[in-house]
Design a protein around this motif. Sequence first.
Motif, PDB file in Angstrom:
ATOM      1  N   ASN A 159     -11.415 -10.751  -2.056  1.00  0.00           N
ATOM      2  CA  ASN A 159      -9.967 -10.588  -2.277  1.00  0.00           C
ATOM      3  C   ASN A 159      -9.348 -11.828  -2.928  1.00  0.00           C
ATOM      4  OD1 ASN A 159      -7.576  -9.089  -2.286  1.00  0.00           O
ATOM      5  ND2 ASN A 159      -6.963  -9.750  -0.234  1.00  0.00           N
ATOM      6  N   SER A 166      -5.773  -5.448   3.831  1.00  0.00           N
ATOM      7  CA  SER A 166      -5.689  -6.755   3.175  1.00  0.00           C
ATOM      8  C   SER A 166      -4.457  -6.724   2.266  1.00  0.00           C
ATOM      9  CB  SER A 166      -6.953  -7.028   2.367  1.00  0.00           C
ATOM     10  OG  SER A 166      -7.079  -6.079   1.337  1.00  0.00           O
ATOM     11  N   ARG A 184      -7.094   3.755  -0.032  1.00  0.00           N
ATOM     12  CA  ARG A 184      -8.451   3.176  -0.071  1.00  0.00           C
ATOM     13  C   ARG A 184      -8.473   1.803   0.597  1.00  0.00           C
ATOM     14  NH1 ARG A 184     -10.992  -0.783  -1.637  1.00  0.00           N
ATOM     15  NH2 ARG A 184      -9.029  -1.632  -2.443  1.00  0.00           N
ATOM     16  N   GLN A 185      -9.515   1.537   1.311  1.00  0.00           N
ATOM     17  CA  GLN A 185      -9.736   0.194   1.844  1.00  0.00           C
ATOM     18  C   GLN A 185     -11.233   0.008   2.056  1.00  0.00           C
ATOM     19  OE1 GLN A 185      -9.593   0.843   6.704  1.00  0.00           O
ATOM     20  NE2 GLN A 185      -8.092  -0.501   5.816  1.00  0.00           N
ATOM     21  N   CYS A 186     -11.697  -1.228   2.133  1.00  0.00           N
ATOM     22  CA  CYS A 186     -13.075  -1.501   2.542  1.00  0.00           C
ATOM     23  C   CYS A 186     -13.067  -1.533   4.062  1.00  0.00           C
ATOM     24  CB  CYS A 186     -13.560  -2.827   1.977  1.00  0.00           C
ATOM     25  SG  CYS A 186     -13.730  -2.761   0.194  1.00  0.00           S
ATOM     26  N   ARG A 201     -14.718  -2.340   7.191  1.00  0.00           N
ATOM     27  CA  ARG A 201     -15.844  -3.083   7.777  1.00  0.00           C
ATOM     28  C   ARG A 201     -15.861  -2.823   9.273  1.00  0.00           C
ATOM     29  NH1 ARG A 201     -12.978  -6.578   4.734  1.00  0.00           N
ATOM     30  NH2 ARG A 201     -13.825  -7.140   2.688  1.00  0.00           N
ATOM     31  N   ARG A 221      -2.008  -8.141  -1.192  1.00  0.00           N
ATOM     32  CA  ARG A 221      -2.149  -8.465  -2.608  1.00  0.00           C
ATOM     33  C   ARG A 221      -0.955  -9.304  -3.054  1.00  0.00           C
ATOM     34  NH1 ARG A 221      -6.265  -6.277  -1.451  1.00  0.00           N
ATOM     35  NH2 ARG A 221      -7.456  -4.778  -2.700  1.00  0.00           N
ATOM     36  N   ILE A 249     -16.897  -7.455 -12.286  1.00  0.00           N
ATOM     37  CA  ILE A 249     -16.869  -6.132 -11.631  1.00  0.00           C
ATOM     38  C   ILE A 249     -15.469  -5.890 -11.052  1.00  0.00           C
ATOM     39  CG2 ILE A 249     -17.687  -4.851  -9.613  1.00  0.00           C
ATOM     40  CD1 ILE A 249     -20.478  -5.747 -10.217  1.00  0.00           C
ATOM     41  N   SER A 250     -14.893  -6.947 -10.462  1.00  0.00           N
ATOM     42  CA  SER A 250     -13.544  -6.816  -9.881  1.00  0.00           C
ATOM     43  C   SER A 250     -12.525  -6.434 -10.959  1.00  0.00           C
ATOM     44  CB  SER A 250     -13.120  -8.125  -9.203  1.00  0.00           C
ATOM     45  OG  SER A 250     -14.056  -8.498  -8.211  1.00  0.00           O
ATOM     46  N   CYS A 270     -12.872  -2.804 -11.577  1.00  0.00           N
ATOM     47  CA  CYS A 270     -12.236  -2.010 -10.505  1.00  0.00           C
ATOM     48  C   CYS A 270     -10.737  -1.898 -10.784  1.00  0.00           C
ATOM     49  CB  CYS A 270     -12.448  -2.672  -9.144  1.00  0.00           C
ATOM     50  SG  CYS A 270     -14.151  -2.689  -8.563  1.00  0.00           S
ATOM     51  N   HIS A 287     -19.593 -10.674  -9.939  1.00  0.00           N
ATOM     52  CA  HIS A 287     -18.628 -10.000  -9.059  1.00  0.00           C
ATOM     53  C   HIS A 287     -17.214 -10.072  -9.650  1.00  0.00           C
ATOM     54  CE1 HIS A 287     -21.692  -9.449  -6.199  1.00  0.00           C
ATOM     55  NE2 HIS A 287     -21.194 -10.034  -5.133  1.00  0.00           N
ATOM     56  N   LEU A 326     -24.387  -3.402  -7.287  1.00  0.00           N
ATOM     57  CA  LEU A 326     -23.538  -3.274  -6.082  1.00  0.00           C
ATOM     58  C   LEU A 326     -24.193  -2.320  -5.108  1.00  0.00           C
ATOM     59  CD1 LEU A 326     -19.920  -2.673  -7.483  1.00  0.00           C
ATOM     60  CD2 LEU A 326     -20.775  -4.773  -6.425  1.00  0.00           C
ATOM     61  N   ASN A 375     -11.857  -6.093  -4.783  1.00  0.00           N
ATOM     62  CA  ASN A 375     -12.223  -7.279  -5.562  1.00  0.00           C
ATOM     63  C   ASN A 375     -12.900  -8.272  -4.641  1.00  0.00           C
ATOM     64  OD1 ASN A 375      -9.974  -9.566  -4.917  1.00  0.00           O
ATOM     65  ND2 ASN A 375      -9.100  -7.530  -4.740  1.00  0.00           N
ATOM     66  N   SER A 376     -13.804  -9.015  -5.202  1.00  0.00           N
ATOM     67  CA  SER A 376     -14.681  -9.867  -4.410  1.00  0.00           C
ATOM     68  C   SER A 376     -13.896 -10.926  -3.614  1.00  0.00           C
ATOM     69  CB  SER A 376     -15.663 -10.543  -5.363  1.00  0.00           C
ATOM     70  OG  SER A 376     -16.515 -11.402  -4.671  1.00  0.00           O
ATOM     71  N   GLU A 391     -26.870 -10.427  -3.552  1.00  0.00           N
ATOM     72  CA  GLU A 391     -26.211 -11.718  -3.755  1.00  0.00           C
ATOM     73  C   GLU A 391     -27.195 -12.886  -3.627  1.00  0.00           C
ATOM     74  OE1 GLU A 391     -21.735 -10.348  -2.330  1.00  0.00           O
ATOM     75  OE2 GLU A 391     -23.010 -11.436  -0.932  1.00  0.00           O
ATOM     76  N   TRP A 445       0.837  -1.208   0.000  1.00  0.00           N
ATOM     77  CA  TRP A 445       0.000   0.000   0.000  1.00  0.00           C
ATOM     78  C   TRP A 445       0.865   1.249   0.000  1.00  0.00           C
ATOM     79  CZ3 TRP A 445      -4.800  -0.716  -1.417  1.00  0.00           C
ATOM     80  CH2 TRP A 445      -5.345  -1.980  -1.237  1.00  0.00           C
TER      81      TRP A 445
END
Length: 380
Positions: A80, A368, A168-170, A172, A370, A115-116, A119, A112, A355, A77-78, A334, A51
């Motif tokens: 990950n 996360s 950027r991150q998701c 949660r 990569r 879509i990933s 992205c 998904h 989405l 991405n779905s 979903e 990152w």
Amino acid sequence: MSRDQAPRPSWMTRRQFVGGMATAVLGGVSASAFNYHRSNATYQSLAAETWRHGDPNLKPHADVMKELVRYATLAANSHNTQPWRFALAGNRITIYPDFARRCPIVDPDDHHLFISLGCAAENLVQAAAAYGLSAAVSFNPATQGAIEIDLANMAPRRSALFEAIPTRQCTRAEYNGKPVPTAQLDLLGGTGEYFDVSAFLLTDKRRIESVLAYVLAGNSAQISDAAFIRELTHWMRFNAASAARWRDGLYSAASGNPQLPDWLGRMLLRVALTESGQNDLYRRQVRSSSGVIAFIGSREDKAGWTDVGRCCQRFMLQATALGIQQAFINQPIEVPAVRKQFSTYLGVGDRRVDLMLRFGYGPIMPRSLRRPPERVITAS
Ligand SMILES: Cc1cc2nc3c(=O)[nH]c(=O)nc-3n(C[C@H](O)[C@H](O)[C@H](O)COP(=O)(O)O)c2cc1C
């Protein structure tokens, strides 16, 4: 909640977590048994290496192309799964789907997955501009669908979206409920105007409560689906060592959960992931959010899904640039039966809602990981 408050575990209630830890202790699992400190240091150095921005003066063409791939892999991405492969040839980068990384239960038609890829394409486009390359993106339906990106020289331009890629991150976690200023909401809603994608942005508390009801209905269906839980568990990384080893999947600490040996994490997930516990969690998370956004593409095919991915990634980068966190709440879309009802609620008839995300102000969570470019670049 302020940014530096510790987030609550997301797939366990507090009581379940305490129970789980007691089980761990009774089972004779000590921190040293899974070498927590050394693994954590490895994870931290991989996270820092992943990152970050690259050298803006990078020169040899081949190095720049590889760097663009690295930026692409930082996309959402779905699960990950990182379902992509990249081929480099001259001034073209092709993003291929990696069907070995599909999730047949949660994503039976590869919606998904494509879509990933979209992205990833959007990150690549933003990064290319920063390195002085314009990017023409096209979808090639041959070879089961691939995104071709043709690059040409232009004056370098570092956009706010590009700057936001490494942060950027998701997220949660619970947010603090603070409203987003109207001008910023306009910017966020505007991200849906690209590529003929429609965006529905909701901030009215009553409407968000209605959306929550669909999230809970979707979650209840998923939690009681053994195949869904099996697939989710397969992609879970329950500790830093596992996250660092695989460099993919859902790192449990990124959702605020405790580090556990994999075998114990898998066991506890089966016990602790209850319908009521998860629904309570989603109630807190959605109610603490400032708003919700849903994206609907103009066409229901792989090309259309990649466009939705590009839009969604723009939304996430724009939010990040404004200091706003976001996380997906895709449960209603979903589960096919809930998805139909949700489309009716939004007033979009038979169109598929692609989405949905919540957004607001929240804590920064562990990242996360990569896989590095060398592992996703293949011969063309
Ligand atoms: C198409 C798509 C669907 C996703 N669905 C969910 C979801 O239902 N729930 C969730 O928490 N995250 C979801 N995510 C987020 C991914 O899990 C996340 O991007 C991935 O784990 C990598 O984490 P990062 O974005 O923080 O780097 C989704 C992402 C994409 C692109």
